[in-house]
Structure formats: C-alpha cells, structure tokens
Scaffold this motif. Structure first.
Motif, PDB file in Angstrom:
ATOM      1  N   ARG A   1     -50.742  78.613  64.554  1.00  0.00           N
ATOM      2  CA  ARG A   1     -50.637  79.031  63.152  1.00  0.00           C
ATOM      3  C   ARG A   1     -49.277  78.625  62.574  1.00  0.00           C
TER       4      ARG A   1
ATOM      5  N   HIS B   1     -59.418  88.409  55.832  1.00  0.00           N
ATOM      6  CA  HIS B   1     -58.734  88.495  57.122  1.00  0.00           C
ATOM      7  C   HIS B   1     -57.215  88.435  56.967  1.00  0.00           C
TER       8      HIS B   1
ATOM      9  N   ASN C   1     -62.979  84.648  54.204  1.00  0.00           N
ATOM     10  CA  ASN C   1     -61.804  84.338  55.022  1.00  0.00           C
ATOM     11  C   ASN C   1     -60.565  85.041  54.498  1.00  0.00           C
TER      12      ASN C   1
ATOM     13  N   ARG D   1     -58.784  79.237  58.137  1.00  0.00           N
ATOM     14  CA  ARG D   1     -58.113  80.484  58.515  1.00  0.00           C
ATOM     15  C   ARG D   1     -56.677  80.277  58.981  1.00  0.00           C
TER      16      ARG D   1
END
Length: 185
Positions: free
Chosen positions: A100, A163, A160, A91
């Motif tokens: 991230r 998302h 995934n 993710r």
C-alpha cells in the motif's frame, strides 16, 4: 458564541434528496459556512445538528451536521477515469505485491507494446513493482495482476470507499452512511 470556529471545523455531511450520500469516498461534506449559506438559499433541509451554534446581531443558529439537498441530483453512471479512481477500484493496493506504499499505476500491456491508458489496461502498482515490470508483458515479467483490470461502476467505487472511512466521522452521520449495509443476524 465566544469562541471562533475554524473554517475546517464542524463539516456538514451532504445527502442527496433521497438521503443517500452524494459520494462515499471522498465523503461529500461542506464547510459549516457553505451549509448555512445553502440553508439561507433554501437549497437544503437540515437533518441533524451539532450542539455548537453561531450567532450574529440578528440571528442565532445551531450548526447543521447533516443536510439533504432539496433537488435530487442524478448520480453519474460511469465514474471518471482518474488516478484516484484507479487506486480506489484497486483498494489502494499494488496489484502485484499487495503493498500500500508508494503507489503509482502500471499499464498491464505496456504503452510501448500498444497498450492504452484505459480502465481495462491500468492497475495500481507500487513503484518498485512498476520499475521491475518495466516495459515487459505480464507473463514475461512473471507479474500478472491479482485482479484483472475493469471499468468499475459508481457502485463499485462506493463499495470500496466504505473500506476507507474518512478521518472525521461525527456520530450523527453514521445512520446516513451505512443505512443500506446488510445487518448481522
């Protein structure tokens, strides 16, 4: 039509013959030119249209916004082992600090210690965590991945991918992208 259409504008969502998207992430889309070509080659059915149209001296046609293939393409059972798919499985999140930003991948068991570049040994990691862990084992570095690395299925990657919606979603696509999502009571 008086205005010109840019090649990247007015993409068509591509569905398999069973009306499921060929891929969720990246979303399976074609340029409007490729969609029209597939229509003329009788490879797709037009499911939805844009209000926009194209015309020539001999024909006029509304641009397709959703097309379905006439021939079913069997989805791959095992996704390819790529950097992008590792990031998607995880993710797009560092498995050590949950950042991230500045993602790369890390060998949980370092290659210098016999670790291999496989689904079961590679995780998404931000550059600072990757550097901090270096060639140490997870316990020695006190950096154990939040999720044990595993070989995902295509279904896992599709789940995934949901998302991370694409930058562009036309209203006519929504019914075809989320038709198998569980509804709220």
């Amino acid at each position: 039509m008086t205005a010109t259409l840019s090649p990247g504008a007015w993409p068509a969502l591509v569905l398999n013959a069973d009306y499921r998207p060929l891929s969720y992430y990246p979303l399976s889309v074609w340029s409007w030119q490729d969609a029209i070509k597939a229509v003329f080659l009788d490879r797709v059915n037009i499911v939805e249209y844009y209000e926009r149209q194209v015309s020539s001296a001999t024909f006029q046609m509304r641009l397709p916004s959703v097309v379905s293939l006439k021939t079913f393409i069997r989805p791959s059972r095992q996704p390819a082992f790529t950097r992008f798919n590792v990031f998607l499985r995880d993710r797009f999140t560092c498995q050590y600090c949950e950042s991230r930003e500045d993602l790369t991948f890390d060998h949980v068991i370092p290659r210098s210690r016999g670790g291999q570049t496989t689904w079961e040994n590679v995780v998404a990691a931000c550059s600072p965590c990757n550097l901090r862990k270096g060639s140490m084992m997870p316990e020695a570095a006190r950096m154990v991945p939040r999720q044990r690395p595993f070989q995902p299925t295509v279904f896992d990657l599709h789940q995934n991918g949901r998302h991370f919606p694409p930058n562009y979603l036309h209203d006519s696509w929504v019914d075809y992208l989320y038709w198998d999502t569980e509804l709220d009571p």
